[in-house]
Design an enzyme around this catalytic site. Structure first.
Site, PDB file in Angstrom:
ATOM      1  N   CYS A  15     -18.008 -31.772  -8.643  1.00  0.00           N
ATOM      2  CA  CYS A  15     -18.278 -31.662  -7.210  1.00  0.00           C
ATOM      3  C   CYS A  15     -17.108 -31.009  -6.471  1.00  0.00           C
ATOM      4  O   CYS A  15     -16.126 -31.694  -6.140  1.00  0.00           O
ATOM      5  CB  CYS A  15     -18.568 -33.043  -6.636  1.00  0.00           C
ATOM      6  SG  CYS A  15     -18.860 -33.018  -4.868  1.00  0.00           S
ATOM      7  N   CYS A  31     -16.459 -32.461  -3.012  1.00  0.00           N
ATOM      8  CA  CYS A  31     -15.739 -33.745  -2.985  1.00  0.00           C
ATOM      9  C   CYS A  31     -14.267 -33.578  -3.367  1.00  0.00           C
ATOM     10  O   CYS A  31     -13.392 -34.208  -2.779  1.00  0.00           O
ATOM     11  CB  CYS A  31     -16.346 -34.744  -3.961  1.00  0.00           C
ATOM     12  SG  CYS A  31     -18.118 -34.708  -4.104  1.00  0.00           S
ATOM     13  N   ASP A  32     -13.988 -32.763  -4.382  1.00  0.00           N
ATOM     14  CA  ASP A  32     -12.650 -32.767  -4.988  1.00  0.00           C
ATOM     15  C   ASP A  32     -11.839 -31.495  -4.767  1.00  0.00           C
ATOM     16  O   ASP A  32     -10.649 -31.462  -5.115  1.00  0.00           O
ATOM     17  CB  ASP A  32     -12.770 -33.005  -6.512  1.00  0.00           C
ATOM     18  CG  ASP A  32     -13.460 -34.331  -6.805  1.00  0.00           C
ATOM     19  OD1 ASP A  32     -13.265 -35.272  -6.028  1.00  0.00           O
ATOM     20  OD2 ASP A  32     -14.198 -34.408  -7.806  1.00  0.00           O
TER      21      ASP A  32
END
Ligand code: NAP
Length: 304
Positions: free
Chosen positions: A132, A135-136
């Protein structure tokens, strides 16, 4: 109580099914394992859903949820479905929070990102390996990242990563990308993206965190190393359909008719978990609407 419809999954397909079911005055409940929104939650930018020139996946998911709430759809979060017991005129949806009886079921359970299955993948997940970018990606500011895959997910997320990283290497096993041409062109024009084609990742290595990937050139078997801080894996999707024994294709995607009917009467499928030629928000929404209308007709027939 016996519901009219239990909707499994809170992505675009499930939420649309919920809106249509409630507007048809059906007693409907939507079950969601994590949070409402599905895969689009982790999509940085959506620019192909008509009516929205540019919107983040999370924002669009919130709008879908608000819309379903407006029509009074009941939500149950943190509920995992384990099986569907088909008792004929009613179905027992077995969940981690108990059984729910219903006349019809709409399976809109989506997909899960596929694992690459190489040495180091599991070991370094959360320490440089991610599925992701939204997200990261932030953790890789001014660093080097590798994206594995040649589909739309890999290409759009590689473009997204260029907002923060110094360089992105896209590793693809063929010489030709699978992604939409418009996405390919954007990536080719981006000076921070370098393509490494005809290559597969053999191993992800490092000491405490990811430090490099070992690559193999498919056509020559030549082995090389590429230094990187992060590895983002986008090699396709596996359907979340293990809990149902309706007919599926060889990959586990549910086979459904034009009316979203599965091989079991009263069980319908919609969205990415279905065997479909296109997995987009727009197609999931269409599937959800058809599934809800079909479920309504099925219930009408039952009570005749
Ligand atoms: P996908 O289209 O199935 O692409 C998977 C990619 O991973 C392919 O390029 C495939 O290579 C590669 N791959 C698979 N197994 C591999 C392995 N073991 N090692 C190396 N490479 C491997 O999956 P996706 O990109 O997640 O997209 C899923 C669906 O969502 C698609 O329908 C896509 O169009 C849609 N989507 C659309 C957008 C958009 O902006 N329009 C964004 C995201 C997703 P090959 O090409 O050689 O098979």
């Amino acid at each position: 109580m016996v519901y009219d419809v239990v909707i499994i999954g809170g992505g675009p397909a499930g939420l649309t099914a919920g809106i249509y079911a409630k507007r048809a005055m059906l007693d409907a409940v939507l079950l969601e394992g994590k949070g409402v929104g599905g895969q689009i939650i982790v999509t940085d930018l959506v620019e192909n859903f008509p009516g929205f020139l540019e919107i983040s996946g999370a924002e669009l998911a919130a709008k879908f949820e608000e819309h379903a709430q407006k029509f009074g759809l009941e939500f149950r979060n943190m509920v995992d479905v384990t099986a569907i017991d088909d008792k004929g005129d009613t179905k027992l949806v077995k969940t981690t929070e108990g059984d729910i009886e219903t006349k019809a079921v709409i399976i809109a359970s989506g997909t899960t990102p596929r694992k690459l299955g190489v040495k180091g993948e599991l070991e370094f997940t959360g320490r440089g390996v991610s599925y992701c970018a939204t997200c990261d990606g932030f953790f890789f500011r001014d660093k080097v990242a590798v994206v594995v895959g040649g589909g739309d997910s890999a290409i759009t997320e590689a473009i997204f990563l260029t907002k923060m990283v110094k360089k992105v290497y896209v590793i693809h096993r063929r010489d030709e990308l699978r992604a939409e041409k418009i996405n390919q062109e954007k990536a080719f024009a981006n000076p921070k993206i370098k393509f490494v084609c005809d290559s597969v990742v053999e191993e992800i290595a490092g000491s405490n965190v990811v430090e490099k990937v070992i690559l193999r050139k498919v056509s020559t078997d030549e082995i090389s190393e590429l230094k990187t801080d992060g590895v983002f894996i986008y090699v396709g999707l596996d359907p979340n359909t293990g809990f149902t024994d309706v007919e599926k294709d060889d990959w586990g995607f549910i086979i459904a008719s034009q009316r979203m009917e599965t091989s079991a009467g009263g069980i319908f499928a919609a969205g990415d978990c279905r065997n479909t030629p296109l997995r987009q928000i727009a197609t999931a929404v269409g599937d959800g609407a058809i599934a809800a209308v079909s479920a309504g007709k099925y219930i009408e027939e039952l009570t005749k």
